[in-house]
Write an enzyme that holds these catalytic residues in place. Structure first.
Site, PDB file in Angstrom:
ATOM      1  N   LYS A 119      13.485  34.010  23.308  1.00 41.41           N
ATOM      2  CA  LYS A 119      14.304  35.181  23.008  1.00 41.41           C
ATOM      3  C   LYS A 119      15.194  34.929  21.795  1.00 41.41           C
ATOM      4  CE  LYS A 119      14.539  36.751  27.843  1.00 41.41           C
ATOM      5  NZ  LYS A 119      15.460  37.238  28.902  1.00 41.41           N
ATOM      6  N   TYR A 141      10.008  45.653  29.947  1.00 41.52           N
ATOM      7  CA  TYR A 141      11.086  45.670  30.944  1.00 41.52           C
ATOM      8  C   TYR A 141      11.141  47.017  31.667  1.00 41.52           C
ATOM      9  CZ  TYR A 141      12.933  41.150  29.294  1.00 41.52           C
ATOM     10  OH  TYR A 141      13.094  39.820  28.984  1.00 41.52           O
ATOM     11  N   ASN A 154      19.584  34.374  28.077  1.00 41.60           N
ATOM     12  CA  ASN A 154      19.041  33.250  28.865  1.00 41.60           C
ATOM     13  C   ASN A 154      17.810  32.607  28.228  1.00 41.60           C
ATOM     14  OD1 ASN A 154      17.344  35.357  29.369  1.00 41.60           O
ATOM     15  ND2 ASN A 154      17.619  35.393  31.582  1.00 41.60           N
ATOM     16  N   HIS A 169      11.787  34.121  28.283  1.00 44.51           N
ATOM     17  CA  HIS A 169      11.113  34.965  29.275  1.00 44.51           C
ATOM     18  C   HIS A 169       9.857  34.225  29.702  1.00 44.51           C
ATOM     19  CE1 HIS A 169       8.944  38.258  31.203  1.00 44.51           C
ATOM     20  NE2 HIS A 169       7.883  37.834  30.527  1.00 44.51           N
ATOM     21  N   GLU A 175       0.961  41.079  30.230  1.00 45.10           N
ATOM     22  CA  GLU A 175       1.911  40.676  29.185  1.00 45.10           C
ATOM     23  C   GLU A 175       1.222  39.977  28.013  1.00 45.10           C
ATOM     24  OE1 GLU A 175       5.043  38.470  31.146  1.00 45.10           O
ATOM     25  OE2 GLU A 175       5.805  40.278  32.151  1.00 45.10           O
TER      26      GLU A 175
HETATM   27  N1  UDP Z   1      19.007  40.910  32.661  1.00 53.35           N
HETATM   28  C1  UDP Z   1      20.311  41.253  32.376  1.00 53.35           C
HETATM   29  N2  UDP Z   1      21.174  41.543  33.399  1.00 53.35           N
HETATM   30  C2  UDP Z   1      20.786  41.523  34.705  1.00 53.35           C
HETATM   31  C3  UDP Z   1      19.431  41.191  34.990  1.00 53.35           C
HETATM   32  C4  UDP Z   1      18.574  40.889  33.963  1.00 53.35           C
HETATM   33  O1  UDP Z   1      20.698  41.278  31.213  1.00 53.35           O
HETATM   34  O2  UDP Z   1      21.601  41.799  35.586  1.00 53.35           O
HETATM   35  C5  UDP Z   1      18.093  40.570  31.585  1.00 53.35           C
HETATM   36  C6  UDP Z   1      17.901  39.052  31.454  1.00 53.35           C
HETATM   37  O3  UDP Z   1      17.793  38.742  30.069  1.00 53.35           O
HETATM   38  C7  UDP Z   1      16.563  38.842  32.151  1.00 53.35           C
HETATM   39  C8  UDP Z   1      15.821  40.129  31.796  1.00 53.35           C
HETATM   40  O4  UDP Z   1      16.802  41.134  31.830  1.00 53.35           O
HETATM   41  O5  UDP Z   1      15.917  37.673  31.713  1.00 53.35           O
HETATM   42  C9  UDP Z   1      14.692  40.462  32.739  1.00 53.35           C
HETATM   43  O6  UDP Z   1      15.176  40.520  34.048  1.00 53.35           O
HETATM   44  P1  UDP Z   1      14.335  39.960  35.290  1.00 53.35           P
HETATM   45  O7  UDP Z   1      15.037  40.433  36.514  1.00 53.35           O
HETATM   46  O8  UDP Z   1      12.905  40.319  35.104  1.00 53.35           O
HETATM   47  O9  UDP Z   1      14.575  38.378  35.192  1.00 53.35           O
HETATM   48  P2  UDP Z   1      13.621  37.200  34.663  1.00 53.35           P
HETATM   49  O10 UDP Z   1      12.231  37.510  35.108  1.00 53.35           O
HETATM   50  O11 UDP Z   1      13.752  37.159  33.167  1.00 53.35           O
HETATM   51  O12 UDP Z   1      14.161  35.947  35.272  1.00 53.35           O
HETATM   52 MG    MG Z   2      11.061  39.240  35.023  1.00 51.16          MG
END
Ligand code: UDP
Ligand code: MG
Length: 196
Positions: free
Chosen positions: A52, A92, A155, A158, A169
């Site tokens: 990212k 997303y 974070n 991805h 994806e």
């Molecule tokens: N995210 C965020 N706030 C939240 C949850 C998710 O900004 O409360 C962002 C974060 O960057 C995350 C991405 O949205 O990596 C995708 O969310 P997901 O729940 O799919 O988590 P991941 O699969 O990335 O662990």
């Molecule tokens: Mg996810």
């Protein structure tokens, strides 16, 4: 003529030919070795990873990539690209109605990203375990997010979360010809034959 007799094929009646074929069709699956059988089950998986903007901007690309290489994952696709709102609304889709979505959009388009297709046995799970929990503050130390992030949004990586997601994806971010199937010469020192 001696030579002619040697090269001539024996005559087989259609009846005999059918019998030979039937025996082979039964015998062949039985005679395939275990390793070859497993090959047909396709245990090598592919997963999609994104470095990212939080990784690119902070100069963490090399260090994070090294972790995947060190682990033994095989790079089958890698490129830099600028994400757009359109592709992120797809990627997303499960989050478009959340209040933080505009902030996530801004975050993911802030700089170009690097997308990767990684291959390995159980790669989807392995990469998710290496990635750690979504929130960097909750992610275990030793995971990528646990070591490089203190944020729920910024974070750094991805990673696909299921085989179904991984397939969609990879197709979302790569054209088919950008994924290059290959096997490292040292594969036998990464996996035992039955594991690949
Ligand atoms: N995210 C965020 N706030 C939240 C949850 C998710 O900004 O409360 C962002 C974060 O960057 C995350 C991405 O949205 O990596 C995708 O969310 P997901 O729940 O799919 O988590 P991941 O699969 O990335 O662990
Ligand atoms: Mg996810």
């Amino acid at each position: 003529n001696y030579n002619r007799a040697q090269t001539q094929k024996p005559d087989i009646s259609p009846f005999e030919f059918r019998n030979i074929l039937a025996i082979r069709m039964i015998w062949l699956p039985l005679s395939i070795r275990k390793g070859q059988m497993l090959k047909y089950l396709k245990i090598m998986e592919k997963t999609l990873v994104i470095f990212k903007p939080s990784a690119v901007e902070r100069g963490l690309v090399g260090r994070i990539l090294a972790r995947f290489e060190n682990k033994g994952l095989i790079i089958e696709g890698i490129k830099m690209m600028q994400l757009t709102e359109e592709i992120l609304r797809e990627h997303y889709a499960h989050l478009v109605d959340r209040p933080f979505f505009p902030s996530l959009l801004r975050s993911m388009t802030a700089t170009p990203v690097i997308v990767l297709c990684l291959k390995g046995n159980d790669a989807i799970n392995v990469v998710r375990m290496m990635t750690g929990a979504t929130n960097g503050r909750k992610a275990q130390p030793g995971t990528i997010r646990g070591d490089f992030s203190v944020s729920g949004q910024e974070n750094v990586v991805h990673a696909s979360s299921s085989p179904e997601d991984a397939e969609v994806e990879i197709a979302r971010f790569f054209r088919p010809e950008e994924i290059i199937e290959w096997t490292p010469a040292g594969i036998g020192f990464i996996y035992e034959p039955d594991e690949r």
